[in-house]
Motif scaffolding. Structure first.
Motif, PDB file in Angstrom:
ATOM      1  N   ARG A 125      27.659  61.126  30.013  1.00 18.85           N
ATOM      2  CA  ARG A 125      27.151  61.258  31.376  1.00 18.85           C
ATOM      3  C   ARG A 125      25.830  60.533  31.561  1.00 18.85           C
ATOM      4  N   ASN A 126      25.700  59.906  32.737  1.00 20.84           N
ATOM      5  CA  ASN A 126      24.454  59.359  33.236  1.00 20.84           C
ATOM      6  C   ASN A 126      24.555  59.439  34.753  1.00 20.84           C
ATOM      7  N   ILE A 127      24.392  58.333  35.451  1.00 20.09           N
ATOM      8  CA  ILE A 127      24.577  58.344  36.904  1.00 20.09           C
ATOM      9  C   ILE A 127      26.045  58.564  37.222  1.00 20.09           C
ATOM     10  N   LYS A 128      26.912  57.903  36.451  1.00 17.19           N
ATOM     11  CA  LYS A 128      28.348  58.142  36.516  1.00 17.19           C
ATOM     12  C   LYS A 128      28.826  58.587  35.141  1.00 17.19           C
ATOM     13  N   SER A 129      29.857  59.399  35.132  1.00 15.87           N
ATOM     14  CA  SER A 129      30.428  59.785  33.851  1.00 15.87           C
ATOM     15  C   SER A 129      31.277  58.647  33.298  1.00 15.87           C
ATOM     16  N   LYS A 130      31.222  58.479  31.986  1.00 21.48           N
ATOM     17  CA  LYS A 130      32.066  57.524  31.291  1.00 21.48           C
ATOM     18  C   LYS A 130      32.922  58.293  30.291  1.00 21.48           C
ATOM     19  N   ILE A 144      36.566  54.314  30.038  1.00 24.77           N
ATOM     20  CA  ILE A 144      37.036  54.530  31.405  1.00 24.77           C
ATOM     21  C   ILE A 144      35.848  54.966  32.255  1.00 24.77           C
ATOM     22  N   ASP A 145      35.613  54.297  33.359  1.00 26.16           N
ATOM     23  CA  ASP A 145      34.559  54.687  34.301  1.00 26.16           C
ATOM     24  C   ASP A 145      35.113  55.644  35.333  1.00 26.16           C
ATOM     25  N   CYS A 146      34.353  56.694  35.639  1.00 28.80           N
ATOM     26  CA  CYS A 146      34.766  57.614  36.697  1.00 28.80           C
ATOM     27  C   CYS A 146      34.540  56.960  38.058  1.00 28.80           C
ATOM     28  N   PRO A 147      35.372  57.292  39.044  1.00 28.32           N
ATOM     29  CA  PRO A 147      35.316  56.579  40.328  1.00 28.32           C
ATOM     30  C   PRO A 147      34.151  56.957  41.221  1.00 28.32           C
ATOM     31  N   CYS A 164      57.875  62.118  30.795  1.00 26.89           N
ATOM     32  CA  CYS A 164      57.851  60.725  30.341  1.00 26.89           C
ATOM     33  C   CYS A 164      56.837  60.469  29.235  1.00 26.89           C
ATOM     34  N   GLY A 165      55.965  61.450  28.932  1.00 28.27           N
ATOM     35  CA  GLY A 165      55.002  61.301  27.845  1.00 28.27           C
ATOM     36  C   GLY A 165      53.728  60.575  28.213  1.00 28.27           C
ATOM     37  N   ARG A 166      53.541  60.212  29.492  1.00 30.04           N
ATOM     38  CA  ARG A 166      52.328  59.497  29.896  1.00 30.04           C
ATOM     39  C   ARG A 166      51.119  60.424  29.872  1.00 30.04           C
ATOM     40  N   HIS A 167      50.031  59.986  29.205  1.00 27.40           N
ATOM     41  CA  HIS A 167      48.807  60.786  29.157  1.00 27.40           C
ATOM     42  C   HIS A 167      48.005  60.613  30.442  1.00 27.40           C
ATOM     43  N   LYS A 168      47.397  61.722  30.870  1.00 26.98           N
ATOM     44  CA  LYS A 168      46.617  61.725  32.107  1.00 26.98           C
ATOM     45  C   LYS A 168      45.320  62.498  31.899  1.00 26.98           C
ATOM     46  N   ILE A 169      44.332  62.160  32.696  1.00 24.44           N
ATOM     47  CA  ILE A 169      43.040  62.855  32.685  1.00 24.44           C
ATOM     48  C   ILE A 169      42.828  63.474  34.054  1.00 24.44           C
ATOM     49  N   LEU A 170      42.459  64.737  34.073  1.00 22.79           N
ATOM     50  CA  LEU A 170      42.138  65.436  35.319  1.00 22.79           C
ATOM     51  C   LEU A 170      40.624  65.523  35.457  1.00 22.79           C
ATOM     52  N   ARG A 171      40.133  65.188  36.626  1.00 22.53           N
ATOM     53  CA  ARG A 171      38.712  65.379  36.950  1.00 22.53           C
ATOM     54  C   ARG A 171      38.642  66.167  38.249  1.00 22.53           C
TER      55      ARG A 171
END
Length: 368
Positions: A125-130, A144-147, A164-171
């Motif tokens: 974390r900084n100004i944006k989370s990475k 990955i940069d957060c939007p 389908c096995g696709r990995h996802k990230i929830l924010r």
């Protein structure tokens, strides 16, 4: 005959039995071994052997606070001559390559670590989370940069679509009065907003989420002050209903911790606020985003043996041996036998001065 002259099938069979921690050394030995180790067929065979070993030896990721090192810690439970249980510990560094941690002029603080199906996410974390997504088996991190800008309330979860096995990230985040729920799909390399209300107004997420069978579960409290489980379903991309916890033996408890059992079941530990009382441990018979059922594992009657209280999320169990390993706030591990009631204290300070156990690690061949 030299190894370089052996048939490929025999070389694969030999290399597939080496520990996961030695794979970087295998790849740097020669070009042929490097190519073999990066072959998907070999990777699956090697990981299958590693999973078999992990069934015998409980592997947890130990994250050392304040640096970039990740330690794979193998807890091997074994029976002593007097039919009690002890534990041997082996720590191996699987550090993130430093060339992947060049932040230019930014100062980033690591704030969260998530594990799902052999993949690791570090939240910086900084100004944006990475987000740093990393498969330790392949050793190729991905940033990955957060939007949107970092806000005071921000939570992440990690899972995959079971269809389908696709990995996802929830924010999910909140910058009053607005609330945001976003999904990052690793296969498409993009963020998108989803219509899945974060329910931040009715749920207090008390401990970090636990990834299990592709979904993430939290110990949470709803608007009616009922404690239970909250789940995010990564296949349907929505939050499930409030799931009930098992009945506790006492009404007042200090902490509730979650753990996984072979990535198939969820375990919950209740620690009483009174040291003279014990620990209650339950395991799910069935766990899905919309349904849960429980069975009691065992109860520890004399918690005064354990210094202070357990760390949230810091325990694991062996169902077959009826043993639980609990971690307290002073970096001690307590090996407790459910059948004999025997306590065994293990001082972990010799392995690391400060650490956080993240969860069970089983190597994965998933490419990121």
């Amino acid at each position: 005959m030299r190894m370089t002259n052996l048939p490929r099938d025999l070389v694969e069979k030999i290399l597939s039995r080496v520990p996961v921690k030695t794979i970087p050394a295998v790849r740097s030995t020669c070009k042929n071994w490097n190519l073999i180790s990066k072959d998907e067929r070999f990777a699956n065979k090697h990981i299958e052997n590693a999973a078999t070993a992990a069934a015998r030896e409980k592997e947890f990721l130990m994250i050392t606070t304040g640096d970039t090192m990740v330690y794979l810690v193998r807890f091997n439970l074994y029976e002593t001559c007097n039919k009690n249980f002890d534990v041997s510990i082996n720590r191996t560094c699987i550090s993130i390559p430093r060339e992947h941690l060049q932040f230019s002029d930014e100062t980033l603080v690591r704030s969260q670590v998530l594990v799902s199906s052999g993949l690791l996410i570090c939240v910086w974390r900084n100004i944006k989370s990475k987000l740093l997504v990393w498969n330790p088996y392949w050793g190729k991190p991905r940033w990955i940069d957060c939007p949107t800008m970092y806000c005071s309330y921000e939570r992440f979860a990690f899972g995959y679509d079971t269809s389908c096995g696709r990995h996802k990230i929830l924010r999910f985040s909140s910058d009053k009065p607005n609330r945001h729920v976003e999904i990052y799909d690793l296969s498409f390399d993009s963020w998108r907003t989803v219509d899945a209300p974060s329910r931040r107004n009715i749920i207090e997420y008390i401990v970090p989420g636990l990834s299990l069978k592709g979904n993430t579960y939290w110990y949470a409290r709803d608007s009616e002050s009922r404690y239970g489980l909250s789940c995010f379903d990564f296949t349907r991309e929505r939050f499930g209903p409030h799931l009930p916890l098992p009945p506790c033996s006492y009404s007042n408890y200090y902490a509730v911790s979650l753990s996984s059992v072979k990535e198939e079941k969820l375990a919950v530990l209740f620690a009483s606020m009174y040291p003279s009382l014990g620990l209650d441990i339950w395991v799910t018979n069935k766990i899905e985003p919309y349904e849960v059922s429980w069975s009691k594992f065992f109860r520890v009657e004399a918690r005064q043996h354990i210094d202070h209280c357990v760390k949230s999320g810091h325990f694991f169990i062996d169902e077959e041996k009826k043993v639980v390993v609990v971690f307290d706030r002073h970096n001690n591990a307590w090996v407790i036998s459910g059948e004999s009631g025997h306590f065994r204290k293990v001082d972990l300070r010799q392995y690391s001065e400060a650490f956080d156990l993240v969860g069970c690690y089983v190597p994965s061949s998933v490419q990121i």
